[in-house]
Design a protein around this motif. Structure first.
Motif, mmCIF file in Angstrom:
data_model
loop_
_atom_site.group_PDB
_atom_site.id
_atom_site.type_symbol
_atom_site.label_atom_id
_atom_site.label_comp_id
_atom_site.label_asym_id
_atom_site.label_seq_id
_atom_site.Cartn_x
_atom_site.Cartn_y
_atom_site.Cartn_z
ATOM 1 N N SER A 130 59.927 -67.811 41.336
ATOM 2 C CA SER A 130 58.530 -68.272 41.383
ATOM 3 C C SER A 130 58.450 -69.757 41.726
ATOM 4 O O SER A 130 57.396 -70.259 42.132
ATOM 5 C CB SER A 130 57.846 -68.023 40.036
ATOM 6 O OG SER A 130 58.528 -68.693 38.988
ATOM 7 N N THR A 131 59.568 -70.470 41.591
ATOM 8 C CA THR A 131 59.604 -71.902 41.901
ATOM 9 C C THR A 131 59.886 -72.158 43.379
ATOM 10 O O THR A 131 59.726 -73.278 43.860
ATOM 11 C CB THR A 131 60.696 -72.576 41.029
ATOM 12 O OG1 THR A 131 60.462 -72.221 39.666
ATOM 13 C CG2 THR A 131 60.666 -74.081 41.135
ATOM 14 N N VAL A 132 60.301 -71.132 44.093
ATOM 15 C CA VAL A 132 60.596 -71.269 45.522
ATOM 16 C C VAL A 132 59.291 -71.238 46.313
ATOM 17 O O VAL A 132 58.511 -70.282 46.213
ATOM 18 C CB VAL A 132 61.538 -70.153 46.010
ATOM 19 C CG1 VAL A 132 61.804 -70.293 47.509
ATOM 20 C CG2 VAL A 132 62.846 -70.188 45.227
ATOM 21 N N ASP A 133 59.053 -72.272 47.078
ATOM 22 C CA ASP A 133 57.830 -72.383 47.878
ATOM 23 C C ASP A 133 58.204 -72.223 49.358
ATOM 24 O O ASP A 133 58.530 -73.192 50.037
ATOM 25 C CB ASP A 133 57.172 -73.735 47.622
ATOM 26 C CG ASP A 133 55.810 -73.872 48.285
ATOM 27 O OD1 ASP A 133 55.422 -72.949 49.037
ATOM 28 O OD2 ASP A 133 55.149 -74.905 48.067
ATOM 29 N N ILE A 134 58.152 -70.993 49.829
ATOM 30 C CA ILE A 134 58.553 -70.695 51.209
ATOM 31 C C ILE A 134 57.633 -71.379 52.225
ATOM 32 O O ILE A 134 58.032 -71.669 53.357
ATOM 33 C CB ILE A 134 58.575 -69.165 51.438
ATOM 34 C CG1 ILE A 134 59.670 -68.526 50.578
ATOM 35 C CG2 ILE A 134 58.807 -68.833 52.895
ATOM 36 C CD1 ILE A 134 61.076 -69.012 50.885
ATOM 37 N N GLU A 135 56.402 -71.667 51.823
ATOM 38 C CA GLU A 135 55.457 -72.344 52.721
ATOM 39 C C GLU A 135 55.768 -73.833 52.872
ATOM 40 O O GLU A 135 55.219 -74.504 53.743
ATOM 41 C CB GLU A 135 54.024 -72.170 52.197
ATOM 42 C CG GLU A 135 53.589 -70.727 52.018
ATOM 43 C CD GLU A 135 53.683 -69.924 53.306
ATOM 44 O OE1 GLU A 135 53.258 -70.458 54.353
ATOM 45 O OE2 GLU A 135 54.196 -68.796 53.265
ATOM 46 N N CYS A 136 56.620 -74.340 52.011
ATOM 47 C CA CYS A 136 57.006 -75.755 52.042
ATOM 48 C C CYS A 136 58.329 -75.864 52.794
ATOM 49 O O CYS A 136 59.373 -75.442 52.298
ATOM 50 C CB CYS A 136 57.148 -76.254 50.604
ATOM 51 S SG CYS A 136 57.641 -77.969 50.457
ATOM 52 N N ASP A 137 58.316 -76.387 53.983
ATOM 53 C CA ASP A 137 59.499 -76.372 54.847
ATOM 54 C C ASP A 137 60.659 -77.186 54.283
ATOM 55 O O ASP A 137 61.796 -76.719 54.239
ATOM 56 C CB ASP A 137 59.147 -76.890 56.249
ATOM 57 C CG ASP A 137 58.261 -75.934 57.013
ATOM 58 O OD1 ASP A 137 58.329 -74.712 56.731
ATOM 59 O OD2 ASP A 137 57.493 -76.384 57.880
ATOM 60 N N THR A 138 60.396 -78.433 53.884
ATOM 61 C CA THR A 138 61.454 -79.317 53.390
ATOM 62 C C THR A 138 60.926 -80.127 52.203
ATOM 63 O O THR A 138 59.729 -80.107 51.894
ATOM 64 C CB THR A 138 61.931 -80.310 54.475
ATOM 65 O OG1 THR A 138 60.933 -81.329 54.648
ATOM 66 C CG2 THR A 138 62.201 -79.611 55.797
#
Length: 355
Positions: free
Chosen positions: A278-286
């Protein structure tokens, strides 16, 4: 000696529909549980770190949005949804870096939208059920993270950790501390070094406290002592939590974490980030795309002292987080397994299992 893993739930809803929070700002000297029922109280608790740790923040926000929606006098779904949106935006403003806050609020909104054909009372009950699910799932997630992380460690390891990623930062077990608790149960006899974690001293006040309570061999060090304990061969692994993981594996965690990663790389010590998916933000590239919260300079100059410990009116820079470059991270430990470089591939494959 009883482990706080078994005795403390730092965030929960009681039978009277009050949010019960362990006030982490008073530890280790006082153990006080707050009884909160208004959205303003819950916003304040999140902002002022009375509840902290990405998973615990998410759980508190889920309960908070339920409690405020329950008070809505709306008689139509549209009216209820309008109230929900206002309250969601307000709670989301409390901590801009912790992605679990937004994840939990978005999940609560998704549940709300699934119940459009139900009565107002049924919708409110559904939100309570969803908040409870978020808390119970986090407990299972943390244990799973602990089991995967423990597979990377050997009995007798010296482990360095930063900030607090323990049971009081989650529903139970913690993230980076979960393998330490599981190792304790299995006789691994880890020796843990806890950075004090300036300026808010979460390592000194919280991690050292809960590990000592659990009977773990823990030694407190100042943040600037990490290099020497690594050089002396006292550390075989670094375990930290995090508040957001970007798609490329960059991670935002409590200020000082990136410096530890650089040191670990120099001394060839594995550096592991323990984080729920849930902490992984796939929409956040870097990591460059992660907003970094700037906090009150008073936390540096006078908050923890009887008298101010810096010149009056001196400028102070107080970012709450820094970003650790993915190239410095040995592996990211999640509830579905361990992601290794290249993280763009491995993280997406793990995220697909839960979304």
């Amino acid at each position: 000696m009883t482990s706080p893993v078994e005795t403390i739930q730092s965030v929960q809803l009681n039978k009277e529909d009050e949010l019960i929070l362990l006030d982490q700002t008073l530890l280790p000297n006082k153990k006080v549980f707050l009884h909160l029922s208004t959205i303003k109280e819950i916003w304040d608790a999140i902002y002022h770190l009375k509840v902290r740790g990405a998973p615990a923040i998410g759980i508190a926000a889920a309960y908070g949005i339920y409690l405020e929606t329950k008070k809505s006098k709306a008689v139509t779904f549209t009216g209820l949804y309008d109230d929900f949106q206002k309250n969601k935006q307000y709670l989301a403003s409390s901590r801009p870096t912790a992605v679990n806050l937004f994840w939990a609020l978005n999940r609560m909104e998704e549940r709300l939208l699934k119940e459009t054909e139900k009565s107002i009372t049924e919708i409110k009950n559904a939100l309570k059920e969803e908040a409870e699910k978020i808390r119970m799932e986090d407990e299972l997630v943390c244990r799973s993270i602990g089991e995967h992380a423990l597979s990377l460690l050997k009995p007798g390891f010296g482990i360095l950790t930063h900030c607090n990623a323990g049971t009081i930062a989650t529903a139970k077990y913690g993230t980076a501390l979960a393998p330490i608790y599981l190792g304790k149960e299995q006789g691994y006899e880890f020796k843990v070094f806890a950075d004090e974690t300036r300026p808010l001293l979460q390592g000194a006040r919280l991690t050292a406290w809960e590990l000592q309570e659990a009977g773990v061999d823990v030694t407190l060090i100042c943040d600037n002592m990490a290099s020497i304990v690594m050089k002396e061969g006292k550390v075989q692994a670094v375990l930290v939590g995090c508040d957001r993981v970007a798609a490329n594996g960059d991670t935002a965690n409590k200020i000082g974490t990136s410096g530890l990663a650089i040191l670990a790389k120099h001394y060839q010590i594995p550096f592991y980030v323990c984080a729920p998916l849930s902490t992984v933000d796939i929409e956040c590239d870097t990591g460059d795309d992660i907003p970094i919260e700037l906090r009150n300079p008073d936390e540096i100059t006078k908050s923890w002292y009887e008298k101010p410990m810096a010149p009056k009116n001196v400028k102070a820079y107080n970012p709450a987080f820094d970003v650790t470059d993915h190239e410095l991270i040995t592996g990211i430990v999640t509830e579905k397994g361990i992601a290794y470089p290249p993280y763009k591939d491995s993280l997406i494959n793990l995220v697909k299992q839960v979304r």
